[in-house]
Each structure stands twice: as structure tokens, then as C-alpha cells.
Design a protein around this motif. Sequence first.
Motif, PDB file in Angstrom:
ATOM      1  N   VAL A 130       0.866  -1.178   0.000  1.00  0.00           N
ATOM      2  CA  VAL A 130       0.000   0.000   0.000  1.00  0.00           C
ATOM      3  C   VAL A 130       0.905   1.230   0.000  1.00  0.00           C
ATOM      4  O   VAL A 130       1.761   1.380   0.883  1.00  0.00           O
ATOM      5  N   PHE A 131       0.713   2.104  -0.976  1.00  0.00           N
ATOM      6  CA  PHE A 131       1.602   3.246  -1.152  1.00  0.00           C
ATOM      7  C   PHE A 131       0.793   4.537  -1.167  1.00  0.00           C
ATOM      8  O   PHE A 131      -0.111   4.714  -2.001  1.00  0.00           O
ATOM      9  N   ALA A 132       1.100   5.426  -0.213  1.00  0.00           N
ATOM     10  CA  ALA A 132       0.489   6.753  -0.230  1.00  0.00           C
ATOM     11  C   ALA A 132       1.037   7.526  -1.425  1.00  0.00           C
ATOM     12  O   ALA A 132       2.228   7.465  -1.731  1.00  0.00           O
ATOM     13  N   LEU A 133       0.169   8.254  -2.101  1.00  0.00           N
ATOM     14  CA  LEU A 133       0.572   8.956  -3.322  1.00  0.00           C
ATOM     15  C   LEU A 133       0.835  10.439  -3.084  1.00  0.00           C
ATOM     16  O   LEU A 133       0.798  11.231  -4.021  1.00  0.00           O
ATOM     17  N   SER A 134       1.126  10.792  -1.843  1.00  0.00           N
ATOM     18  CA  SER A 134       1.369  12.204  -1.531  1.00  0.00           C
ATOM     19  C   SER A 134       2.608  12.746  -2.220  1.00  0.00           C
ATOM     20  O   SER A 134       2.708  13.950  -2.493  1.00  0.00           O
ATOM     21  N   SER A 135       3.578  11.874  -2.517  1.00  0.00           N
ATOM     22  CA  SER A 135       4.821  12.339  -3.158  1.00  0.00           C
ATOM     23  C   SER A 135       4.924  11.872  -4.608  1.00  0.00           C
ATOM     24  O   SER A 135       6.015  11.866  -5.172  1.00  0.00           O
ATOM     25  N   VAL A 136       3.829  11.468  -5.216  1.00  0.00           N
ATOM     26  CA  VAL A 136       3.882  10.986  -6.591  1.00  0.00           C
ATOM     27  C   VAL A 136       4.225  12.129  -7.545  1.00  0.00           C
ATOM     28  O   VAL A 136       3.864  13.276  -7.326  1.00  0.00           O
ATOM     29  N   SER A 137       4.967  11.798  -8.593  1.00  0.00           N
ATOM     30  CA  SER A 137       5.298  12.771  -9.630  1.00  0.00           C
ATOM     31  C   SER A 137       4.913  12.179 -10.976  1.00  0.00           C
ATOM     32  O   SER A 137       4.645  10.985 -11.103  1.00  0.00           O
ATOM     33  N   ALA A 139       5.620  12.392 -15.444  1.00  0.00           N
ATOM     34  CA  ALA A 139       6.398  12.857 -16.595  1.00  0.00           C
ATOM     35  C   ALA A 139       6.108  11.924 -17.759  1.00  0.00           C
ATOM     36  O   ALA A 139       6.096  10.693 -17.600  1.00  0.00           O
ATOM     37  N   ASN A 140       5.853  12.518 -18.912  1.00  0.00           N
ATOM     38  CA  ASN A 140       5.621  11.738 -20.130  1.00  0.00           C
ATOM     39  C   ASN A 140       4.509  10.709 -19.958  1.00  0.00           C
ATOM     40  O   ASN A 140       4.645   9.538 -20.325  1.00  0.00           O
ATOM     41  N   ASP A 141       3.411  11.147 -19.369  1.00  0.00           N
ATOM     42  CA  ASP A 141       2.215  10.306 -19.166  1.00  0.00           C
ATOM     43  C   ASP A 141       2.455   9.144 -18.210  1.00  0.00           C
ATOM     44  O   ASP A 141       1.643   8.221 -18.141  1.00  0.00           O
ATOM     45  N   LEU A 142       3.566   9.173 -17.470  1.00  0.00           N
ATOM     46  CA  LEU A 142       3.852   8.150 -16.476  1.00  0.00           C
ATOM     47  C   LEU A 142       3.890   8.783 -15.087  1.00  0.00           C
ATOM     48  O   LEU A 142       4.351   9.908 -14.921  1.00  0.00           O
ATOM     49  N   PHE A 143       3.420   8.034 -14.108  1.00  0.00           N
ATOM     50  CA  PHE A 143       3.513   8.472 -12.724  1.00  0.00           C
ATOM     51  C   PHE A 143       4.646   7.697 -12.045  1.00  0.00           C
ATOM     52  O   PHE A 143       4.886   6.518 -12.358  1.00  0.00           O
ATOM     53  N   HIS A 144       5.340   8.368 -11.122  1.00  0.00           N
ATOM     54  CA  HIS A 144       6.524   7.778 -10.506  1.00  0.00           C
ATOM     55  C   HIS A 144       6.410   7.820  -8.986  1.00  0.00           C
ATOM     56  O   HIS A 144       6.038   8.839  -8.399  1.00  0.00           O
ATOM     57  N   LEU A 145       6.740   6.689  -8.360  1.00  0.00           N
ATOM     58  CA  LEU A 145       6.925   6.622  -6.916  1.00  0.00           C
ATOM     59  C   LEU A 145       8.394   6.311  -6.665  1.00  0.00           C
ATOM     60  O   LEU A 145       8.847   5.171  -6.815  1.00  0.00           O
ATOM     61  N   THR A 146       9.139   7.318  -6.308  1.00  0.00           N
ATOM     62  CA  THR A 146      10.584   7.185  -6.173  1.00  0.00           C
ATOM     63  C   THR A 146      10.963   6.340  -4.965  1.00  0.00           C
ATOM     64  O   THR A 146      10.502   6.581  -3.841  1.00  0.00           O
TER      65      THR A 146
END
Length: 240
Positions: A130-137, A139-146
Amino acid sequence: MKTSGFTLIEMVITLIVGSILVLGIAGFVDLGARGYSDTIERQRMQTQAKFVLEKMSREIRHAVPNMFSNNLVTGATDCISFYPIVTSGFYAVSGADIQFVVGDENITAADLSSLSMVINPTVSNPSSNVFALSSVSSANDLFHLTGEANNLVGNSVSRRHYIYNPSGKVSYCLIGQQVQRLVNETNRLPISNQGVTGNLDYSTATVQNNGGVHINLNFSNEAGDESTNFHQNVQVLNVP
């Protein structure tokens, strides 16, 4: 000179026969009126039951799979709780990051910031994946969880993910012989009249079957002298 008319006996007999006819007609009319009233009441009860079952079934079919529970809220005799899917899509692991796409092409990283993403859920309240998306970014139609790939325990076979609102848990409960819809165990909204009893159960997924919700509700009319039982199984269509 002869006069004609009714005798007293004839008048009495006429009144008696007329009264019998009036009473018979009145009884017939009353029977028809009560039959019509019963039909309308029966139709109202059937329509209400169909509305309740259809509303519950539609939401259940579009809920995050396996994240169901039967936990009771205050005052309830039976409950079924779940998280509606806000959006879903596919993910991939890229180094230490998780990259994913969603089905809604208009959604932005800001729209996702208050939501959570879950991968391969197997229990009602998973402690992993389970990943909170508060820090999601994005780019190029993709979302990233670093850096979140290191916290991924196992994978979805089809690389599916589900995004939901952790503060938007929906519950359908039997409270005071009434079906009520709750959001996060508050904001109670009755969706039926009084006189509803029964039970709501969830069967967890197995190797052979997806999870399913078993709805068994008994609807009674206002007088309490007639009831109809509805038994329906709703399969959770979404799978990990």
C-alpha cells in the motif's frame, strides 16, 4: 274508486332487498379497493428491494478486490465494508522506482496526492503493498513513486494496481431494520424503509473463485403482515 300503491309489507321487503344489494356492492368495491392497495404496496416493496440490491451490487462490483470486511459499526447488526476504486491501471518496476499509468487520461499527480495505491491486495486491511501517493510525480504520461520498489512484497500477475481513497471506505449496514449507506462509518444515508432484516457476508477469494458478497435481505411491508426474501450473490469482478 280504487287506488294503487305499495303496502307496508312491500316497502319493508323492498328496503331489505335494497339493503342487501347495497351491502353486497359495497363489499365488492371494498374488496377491489383493498386488492388494489395491496398490489400497490407489494409493488412498492419490490421496487424498493430492487433499488437496494442494484445499488449495492454496482458498488461492490467496482470495489478494490479482497479489501472487504464485515466489521460492525455502532448500532448495526450486519455490515459489509469496502473501498471503491477511484481509478486503476498497470505498473512496472524501474530500478528502485515504481512507474504506473492509470485509465483516466485527465488525472494529474495533484489529483492523486490524497489517495493511496495498492498492489495485489489479499486481505481487508493490507500491511504491505500500500503506497500513499502524496509524493507521486509525473512525466511523459507516467507516474513515478521514487524508491518505493524496495517496499514491494510480491507482484501482481497482471501488473495491476488499484487507486482508492483511504478516507472513503463505504459500508452498507442493517441499522434499526433499515439498510443504510455509510462513508468512513459516518454520513449515514438510509436507502430503504423500515422493516428490513437479514445478513450481509463476504467470502474471501480462493484458488478456484473470486471473492463474493452474499446478500440475504427480507423486506416487510408497513403492516408487517407480508414479506419478501431476496438472496443474491455478487462476485467482485476485479482481480489482482
